[in-house]
Design a protein around this motif. Structure first.
Motif, PDB file in Angstrom:
ATOM      1  N   ALA A 191       0.461  -0.914  -0.258  1.00  0.00           N
ATOM      2  CA  ALA A 191       0.259  -0.517   0.272  1.00  0.00           C
ATOM      3  C   ALA A 191       1.230   1.366  -0.224  1.00  0.00           C
ATOM      4  O   ALA A 191       0.803   1.804  -0.796  1.00  0.00           O
ATOM      5  CB  ALA A 191      -1.280  -0.307   1.123  1.00  0.00           C
ATOM      6  N   ALA A 192       1.614   1.424   0.735  1.00  0.00           N
ATOM      7  CA  ALA A 192       2.410   2.420   1.159  1.00  0.00           C
ATOM      8  C   ALA A 192       3.965   2.398  -0.505  1.00  0.00           C
ATOM      9  O   ALA A 192       3.862   3.951  -1.071  1.00  0.00           O
ATOM     10  CB  ALA A 192       4.066   1.989   1.969  1.00  0.00           C
ATOM     11  N   LYS A 193       4.048   2.136  -1.434  1.00  0.00           N
ATOM     12  CA  LYS A 193       4.582   1.728  -2.555  1.00  0.00           C
ATOM     13  C   LYS A 193       3.729   2.543  -3.375  1.00  0.00           C
ATOM     14  O   LYS A 193       3.887   3.381  -4.267  1.00  0.00           O
ATOM     15  CB  LYS A 193       4.909   0.990  -3.204  1.00  0.00           C
ATOM     16  CG  LYS A 193       6.367  -0.542  -2.402  1.00  0.00           C
ATOM     17  CD  LYS A 193       6.087  -1.415  -3.692  1.00  0.00           C
ATOM     18  CE  LYS A 193       7.128  -2.396  -2.849  1.00  0.00           C
ATOM     19  NZ  LYS A 193       7.491  -3.685  -3.329  1.00  0.00           N
ATOM     20  N   VAL A 194       2.083   2.486  -3.378  1.00  0.00           N
ATOM     21  CA  VAL A 194       1.341   2.356  -4.419  1.00  0.00           C
ATOM     22  C   VAL A 194       0.566   4.266  -3.734  1.00  0.00           C
ATOM     23  O   VAL A 194       0.572   5.401  -4.748  1.00  0.00           O
ATOM     24  CB  VAL A 194       0.239   1.481  -4.414  1.00  0.00           C
ATOM     25  CG1 VAL A 194      -1.193   2.536  -5.399  1.00  0.00           C
ATOM     26  CG2 VAL A 194       0.251   0.356  -4.723  1.00  0.00           C
ATOM     27  N   ASP A 195       0.515   4.006  -2.656  1.00  0.00           N
ATOM     28  CA  ASP A 195       0.642   5.476  -2.113  1.00  0.00           C
ATOM     29  C   ASP A 195       1.999   6.839  -2.457  1.00  0.00           C
ATOM     30  O   ASP A 195       1.787   7.775  -1.296  1.00  0.00           O
ATOM     31  CB  ASP A 195       0.832   5.229  -0.412  1.00  0.00           C
ATOM     32  CG  ASP A 195      -1.123   5.579  -0.296  1.00  0.00           C
ATOM     33  OD1 ASP A 195      -1.953   5.583  -1.194  1.00  0.00           O
ATOM     34  OD2 ASP A 195      -1.056   4.837   1.070  1.00  0.00           O
ATOM     35  N   GLY A 196       2.568   6.173  -2.910  1.00  0.00           N
ATOM     36  CA  GLY A 196       3.928   7.569  -3.170  1.00  0.00           C
ATOM     37  C   GLY A 196       5.261   6.426  -2.892  1.00  0.00           C
ATOM     38  O   GLY A 196       5.938   7.736  -2.634  1.00  0.00           O
ATOM     39  N   CYS A 197       5.145   6.233  -1.766  1.00  0.00           N
ATOM     40  CA  CYS A 197       6.790   6.609  -1.253  1.00  0.00           C
ATOM     41  C   CYS A 197       7.772   5.767  -2.350  1.00  0.00           C
ATOM     42  O   CYS A 197       7.568   4.660  -2.568  1.00  0.00           O
ATOM     43  CB  CYS A 197       6.539   5.420  -0.008  1.00  0.00           C
ATOM     44  SG  CYS A 197       5.207   5.870   1.166  1.00  0.00           S
ATOM     45  N   THR A 198       9.456   6.140  -1.707  1.00  0.00           N
ATOM     46  CA  THR A 198      10.802   5.727  -1.736  1.00  0.00           C
ATOM     47  C   THR A 198      10.332   4.395  -1.126  1.00  0.00           C
ATOM     48  O   THR A 198       9.800   4.518   0.031  1.00  0.00           O
ATOM     49  CB  THR A 198      10.751   6.674  -2.147  1.00  0.00           C
ATOM     50  OG1 THR A 198      11.287   7.280  -0.709  1.00  0.00           O
ATOM     51  CG2 THR A 198      10.956   7.477  -2.999  1.00  0.00           C
ATOM     52  N   PRO A 199      11.764   3.784  -1.570  1.00  0.00           N
ATOM     53  CA  PRO A 199      12.148   2.484  -0.447  1.00  0.00           C
ATOM     54  C   PRO A 199      12.254   3.008   0.710  1.00  0.00           C
ATOM     55  O   PRO A 199      12.067   2.181   1.663  1.00  0.00           O
ATOM     56  CB  PRO A 199      13.140   1.718  -1.559  1.00  0.00           C
ATOM     57  CG  PRO A 199      13.195   2.438  -2.716  1.00  0.00           C
ATOM     58  CD  PRO A 199      12.286   3.426  -2.679  1.00  0.00           C
ATOM     59  N   GLN A 201      11.105   5.833   1.741  1.00  0.00           N
ATOM     60  CA  GLN A 201      10.134   6.385   3.046  1.00  0.00           C
ATOM     61  C   GLN A 201       9.748   5.148   3.164  1.00  0.00           C
ATOM     62  O   GLN A 201       8.484   4.813   4.424  1.00  0.00           O
ATOM     63  CB  GLN A 201       9.080   7.468   1.981  1.00  0.00           C
ATOM     64  CG  GLN A 201       9.750   8.833   1.984  1.00  0.00           C
ATOM     65  CD  GLN A 201       9.077   9.734   0.325  1.00  0.00           C
ATOM     66  OE1 GLN A 201       8.423   8.695   0.048  1.00  0.00           O
ATOM     67  NE2 GLN A 201       8.984  10.568   0.993  1.00  0.00           N
TER      68      GLN A 201
ATOM     69  N   PRO B  72       5.575   1.867  -8.466  1.00  0.00           N
ATOM     70  CA  PRO B  72       4.307   2.148  -8.584  1.00  0.00           C
ATOM     71  C   PRO B  72       4.215   3.915  -8.307  1.00  0.00           C
ATOM     72  O   PRO B  72       3.359   4.148  -8.900  1.00  0.00           O
ATOM     73  CB  PRO B  72       3.842   1.337  -7.375  1.00  0.00           C
ATOM     74  CG  PRO B  72       4.593   0.454  -7.433  1.00  0.00           C
ATOM     75  CD  PRO B  72       6.413   0.932  -8.298  1.00  0.00           C
ATOM     76  N   ARG B  73       5.251   4.318  -7.042  1.00  0.00           N
ATOM     77  CA  ARG B  73       4.353   5.806  -7.094  1.00  0.00           C
ATOM     78  C   ARG B  73       4.761   6.443  -7.974  1.00  0.00           C
ATOM     79  O   ARG B  73       3.941   8.275  -7.872  1.00  0.00           O
ATOM     80  CB  ARG B  73       6.012   6.262  -6.076  1.00  0.00           C
ATOM     81  CG  ARG B  73       6.920   6.296  -6.534  1.00  0.00           C
ATOM     82  CD  ARG B  73       8.334   6.736  -5.482  1.00  0.00           C
ATOM     83  NE  ARG B  73       9.448   6.677  -5.889  1.00  0.00           N
ATOM     84  CZ  ARG B  73      10.508   6.160  -6.131  1.00  0.00           C
ATOM     85  NH1 ARG B  73      10.421   4.878  -5.805  1.00  0.00           N
ATOM     86  NH2 ARG B  73      11.679   6.078  -6.745  1.00  0.00           N
ATOM     87  N   PHE B  81      -6.856  -3.457  -1.570  1.00  0.00           N
ATOM     88  CA  PHE B  81      -6.728  -4.053  -1.804  1.00  0.00           C
ATOM     89  C   PHE B  81      -7.837  -4.977  -0.256  1.00  0.00           C
ATOM     90  O   PHE B  81      -8.487  -4.198   0.591  1.00  0.00           O
ATOM     91  CB  PHE B  81      -5.288  -4.541  -0.633  1.00  0.00           C
ATOM     92  CG  PHE B  81      -3.626  -3.988  -1.233  1.00  0.00           C
ATOM     93  CD1 PHE B  81      -2.939  -4.324  -2.019  1.00  0.00           C
ATOM     94  CD2 PHE B  81      -4.024  -2.358  -1.231  1.00  0.00           C
ATOM     95  CE1 PHE B  81      -2.263  -3.776  -2.674  1.00  0.00           C
ATOM     96  CE2 PHE B  81      -2.902  -2.174  -1.417  1.00  0.00           C
ATOM     97  CZ  PHE B  81      -1.790  -2.996  -2.653  1.00  0.00           C
ATOM     98  N   TYR B  87      -2.079   1.058   7.009  1.00  0.00           N
ATOM     99  CA  TYR B  87      -1.078   1.053   8.106  1.00  0.00           C
ATOM    100  C   TYR B  87      -1.996   1.087   9.379  1.00  0.00           C
ATOM    101  O   TYR B  87      -1.886   1.901  10.318  1.00  0.00           O
ATOM    102  CB  TYR B  87      -0.846   2.225   8.380  1.00  0.00           C
ATOM    103  CG  TYR B  87      -0.311   3.042   6.162  1.00  0.00           C
ATOM    104  CD1 TYR B  87       0.895   1.952   5.754  1.00  0.00           C
ATOM    105  CD2 TYR B  87      -0.624   3.905   6.221  1.00  0.00           C
ATOM    106  CE1 TYR B  87       0.826   2.046   4.862  1.00  0.00           C
ATOM    107  CE2 TYR B  87      -0.638   4.563   4.413  1.00  0.00           C
ATOM    108  CZ  TYR B  87      -0.184   3.442   3.669  1.00  0.00           C
ATOM    109  OH  TYR B  87       0.421   3.354   2.372  1.00  0.00           O
ATOM    110  N   ILE B 102       3.162  11.831   1.796  1.00  0.00           N
ATOM    111  CA  ILE B 102       3.996  11.516   0.618  1.00  0.00           C
ATOM    112  C   ILE B 102       4.810  13.177   0.082  1.00  0.00           C
ATOM    113  O   ILE B 102       5.747  12.543  -0.289  1.00  0.00           O
ATOM    114  CB  ILE B 102       4.354  10.226   1.028  1.00  0.00           C
ATOM    115  CG1 ILE B 102       4.232   9.765   2.224  1.00  0.00           C
ATOM    116  CG2 ILE B 102       5.152   9.466   0.132  1.00  0.00           C
ATOM    117  CD1 ILE B 102       5.398   9.704   2.806  1.00  0.00           C
ATOM    118  N   ARG B 150      -6.472  11.105  -2.942  1.00  0.00           N
ATOM    119  CA  ARG B 150      -5.324  11.011  -4.466  1.00  0.00           C
ATOM    120  C   ARG B 150      -5.109  11.833  -5.410  1.00  0.00           C
ATOM    121  O   ARG B 150      -4.796  12.480  -5.853  1.00  0.00           O
ATOM    122  CB  ARG B 150      -4.492   9.248  -4.641  1.00  0.00           C
ATOM    123  CG  ARG B 150      -4.308   8.916  -3.260  1.00  0.00           C
ATOM    124  CD  ARG B 150      -2.897   8.348  -3.199  1.00  0.00           C
ATOM    125  NE  ARG B 150      -2.144   8.728  -4.340  1.00  0.00           N
ATOM    126  CZ  ARG B 150      -1.907   7.587  -4.674  1.00  0.00           C
ATOM    127  NH1 ARG B 150      -1.730   6.285  -4.550  1.00  0.00           N
ATOM    128  NH2 ARG B 150      -1.437   8.423  -5.972  1.00  0.00           N
TER     129      ARG B 150
END
Ligand SMILES: Nc1ncnc2c1ncn2[C@@H]1O[C@H](COP(=O)(O)OP(=O)(O)O)[C@@H](O)[C@H]1O
Ligand SMILES: [Mg+2]
Lengths: 298, 361
Positions: A191-199, A201, B72-73, B81, B87, B102, B150
């Motif tokens: 989810a974090a990846k899709v939410d825009g996080c770099t590795p 982050q 993905p970002r 999901f 989180y 972010i 988003r």
């Protein structure tokens, strides 16, 4: 006349009670009591003279004691943080390894299998100023022209001791953190990846908060270890030279067994134990808070 | 909002190939549902679009960018999901605002977006709770909220409702549909539930074993299934299939029952086929829709009946096959009773017995 009969459960538990009392309770009370006396090992009669706050007052007003106290806290802080960082890095790397991970995990635990005394001797040799590996390496690489007095200079000696501690116990952190990584849920990471996080982050905002309870458990365990640090220091420097690496327990050990002032040593011991307890309680509270943050309520 | 194009998309895990060259063009603002049985590669396809799985072959285009190698970002999409993937250490408010944080949005912007999403999804009273203190339905709404804030080009849903109870699922289905009408983003939605697919989709993509079997509007795939797989997968109860042979302009079933050829079909003499009849098109006489020009009649013995209130599903035996029929304005039916059924031939389907393909011209 009838003999009073004990209930059977008490009778059956009696051996356990007796053994516990003999090995834990009695020595504990005895040492506590002796800390109230000017007990001197060579003069047994001193055990019978209570002089309550004297030993404690003396310890608390002794500059040497506070120096050892401070040095112990310093060692604890540096060693734990270093071990945490290195252990975290190690665990992250090992968790990425695809093949031979099992072997790596086992190898990672090797340092824990050594007796601290041996580790002490090993590092004493490594840091020896004449024949030590470090000085030899530095000199033959041309990085140092003269022998560096690793175990003689106070700061360098503390550094050498920390090296030994870190070498021996980083794997405690690595293994507990690795366990945390194995239990890490993958979904929030995706989810974090899709939410825009770099590795970075993802690690900072998702992985790390999840690992915090594991880190605090390791911290609590290690804080007990380091606060009673004795063997490695005793072997490497003996608290010296001139008390420059004196920690609480080397000081207590010397006072009790070399100077034979057992009453005073025990009083310092009880103060040192308070330090241990304080650290452990601190990390335990941190652990509870981290768990609550993760919604892992008790 | 953006178009999405999948071109010859392939995924294999080592030697195991799980998606075999999928082609699909999704228009801007379209709600596309990938549906198929478990393990057919729906999630894998969706995760490739999201960038969570590497692509083994082919191309994915979002908007006008080939995104094959973008993480993905950089794809500007939001995903919901199956297991919510919230989180756990953040409050609902932090969960909702995380992607904006972010993206380095100002706190004012974040608050506004979070409050708006919370309003839409009725999450406002829950904003300061942790996910651990929410029910399944509430978690699901948070997961959706996290996607909404988003304003992504594309929404991806992977079986978002399958962990909810039946009532909540129906409710959330309506919510999702309303949401799409409101925000109008492109949606790719994965489910194994054909009812979800039918009710939500602008277009349904039916998948099987890593292939696309049929693409069409819900009505198209319902009325013109390309093969027996689609015919039985879409629609509830599933379409009845009866093996038979074409003879003298009729279909002769295994036990000799003859049924006239449905209009619009031409078959070679002796061709082996499967006759497909939906339960809505085979009904007991007197409890059926008004007859049309093309009707056939058969007598069948009832083996079971399931009263649903407004209608009853009648299970009956025809030519050795169990057939499900619908009874309108139902009356109590006894097991073993023989009823006369009317078949609406113009609504029937014929499939090749071997390939299962539709024989519609
Ligand atoms: N990491 C993986 N390694 C090997 N096979 C996988 C992996 N992930 C999924 N598969 C296989 O790919 C196929 C499609 O899986 P999936 O896309 O999850 O199906 P669906 O979502 O349609 O139920 C399944 O047969 C599954 O076993
Ligand atoms: Mg799936």
């Amino acid at each position: 006349m009838t003999r009073a009969k004990l209930p059977p459960w008490l009778l059956l538990l009696m051996p356990a009670f007796l053994i516990l009392a003999a090995v834990v309770l009695v020595p504990l009370l005895l040492s506590l009591y002796s800390s109230f006396t000017p007990y001197h090992l060579t003069r047994p009669e001193t055990l019978w003279k209570i002089n309550f706050p004297f030993n404690y007052e003396k310890a608390l007003t002794d500059l040497g004691f506070w120096k050892a106290f401070g040095r112990t806290v310093l060692l604890l802080t540096i060693a734990l943080n270093l071990e945490m960082l290195l252990g975290l890095g190690l665990a992250l790397m090992v968790s990425k390894v695809q093949r031979g991970q099992r072997t790596l995990r086992t190898m990672m635990m090797f340092p824990m299998m050594f007796s601290p005394i041996l580790v002490g001797f090993m590092f004493k040799f490594i840091f020896n100023d004449n024949v030590g590996l470090v000085n030899n390496a530095l000199q033959s690489m041309g990085l140092a022209s003269t022998a560096i007095p690793w175990l003689v200079d106070g700061n360098l000696a503390l550094f050498a001791i920390i090296c030994a501690e870190v070498w021996m116990s980083t794997s405690v952190f690595a293994i507990l953190i690795l366990a945390g990584l194995y239990a890490l849920p993958q979904d929030p990471l995706e989810a974090a990846k899709v939410d825009g996080c770099t590795p970075w982050q993802s690690f900072r905002y998702v992985t790390l908060p999840f690992l915090m309870p594991f880190i605090y458990i390791a911290m609590a365990i290690r804080s007990l270890d380091v606060a009673r640090a004795y063997d490695i220091v005793q072997v490497m420097t003996g608290g010296g030279p001139a008390k420059r690496t004196e920690l609480l327990w080397t000081m207590i050990g010397r006072t009790g067994y070399v100077d034979a002032r057992m009453g005073y040593a025990n009083a310092m011991g009880y103060i040192a134990i308070l330090l241990s307890i304080a650290f452990t309680v601190y990390f335990f509270l941190k652990l509870q808070r981290a768990r609550r943050e993760l919604g892992m309520e008790d | 909002m953006a178009q999405v194009h999948l071109k010859n998309l392939v995924k294999s895990y080592g030697a195991l190939s799980v998606v075999h060259g999928i082609n699909l063009d999704i228009a801007e603002g379209e709600f596309v549902v990938l549906v198929g049985p478990s393990g057919c590669g729906k999630s894998t396809t969706l995760r490739m679009v999201a960038g969570l799985e590497d692509i083994s072959g082919g191309e994915i285009v979002i908007g006008d960018r080939v995104v094959n190698d973008l993480p993905p970002r950089e794809r500007n999409l939001a995903m919901v999901f199956q297991n919510y993937a919230l989180y756990p250490h953040m409050t609902v408010r932090e969960n909702l605002g995380f992607s904006l944080k972010i993206a380095k949005k100002s706190q004012g912007e974040i608050d506004a977006a979070v409050n708006e999403a919370a309003e839409i999804l009725a999450l406002t009273p829950l904003l300061d709770r942790k996910p651990g203190a929410l029910s399944g339905g509430q978690r699901q709404r948070v997961a959706m909220g996290r996607a909404i804030v988003r304003h992504p080009d594309v929404f991806l849903f992977d079986e978002p409702l399958s962990n909810l109870d039946a009532k909540l699922r129906t409710q959330m289905r309506v919510e999702i549909k309303k949401l799409h009408q409101k925000v109008g983003s492109t949606v790719i939605y994965v489910t194994h539930d054909q009812i979800e697919a039918m009710t939500l989709a602008d277009r349904i993509v039916i998948m099987r074993d890593g292939h696309i079997v049929q693409v069409g509007t819900p009505l198209e795939v319902f009325e013109n299934p390309v093969n027996t797989f689609v015919a039985t997968f879409i629609g509830s109860p599933p379409m009845n299939l009866l093996p038979g042979v074409a003879k003298d302009g009729q279909i002769v079933l295994a036990d000799g029952t003859a049924i006239p050829l449905p209009p619009g079909y031409k078959l070679a003499e002796g061709r082996r086929i499967q006759l497909g009849i939906r339960a809505d098109n085979i009904m007991p006489e007197g409890h059926a829709l008004p007859p049309t020009a093309h009707m056939a009649h058969v007598d069948m013995k009832v083996t079971l009946s399931e009263p649903l209130g407004t209608e009853t599903v009648v299970y009956a035996q025809l030519s050795g096959t169990e057939v499900q029929a619908k009874m309108l304005n139902p009356r109590p039916v006894q097991t073993g009773e023989v009823l006369r059924f009317a078949i609406a031939l113009d609504k029937c389907h014929l499939f090749d017995a071997d390939t299962g393909l539709s024989l519609k011209a």
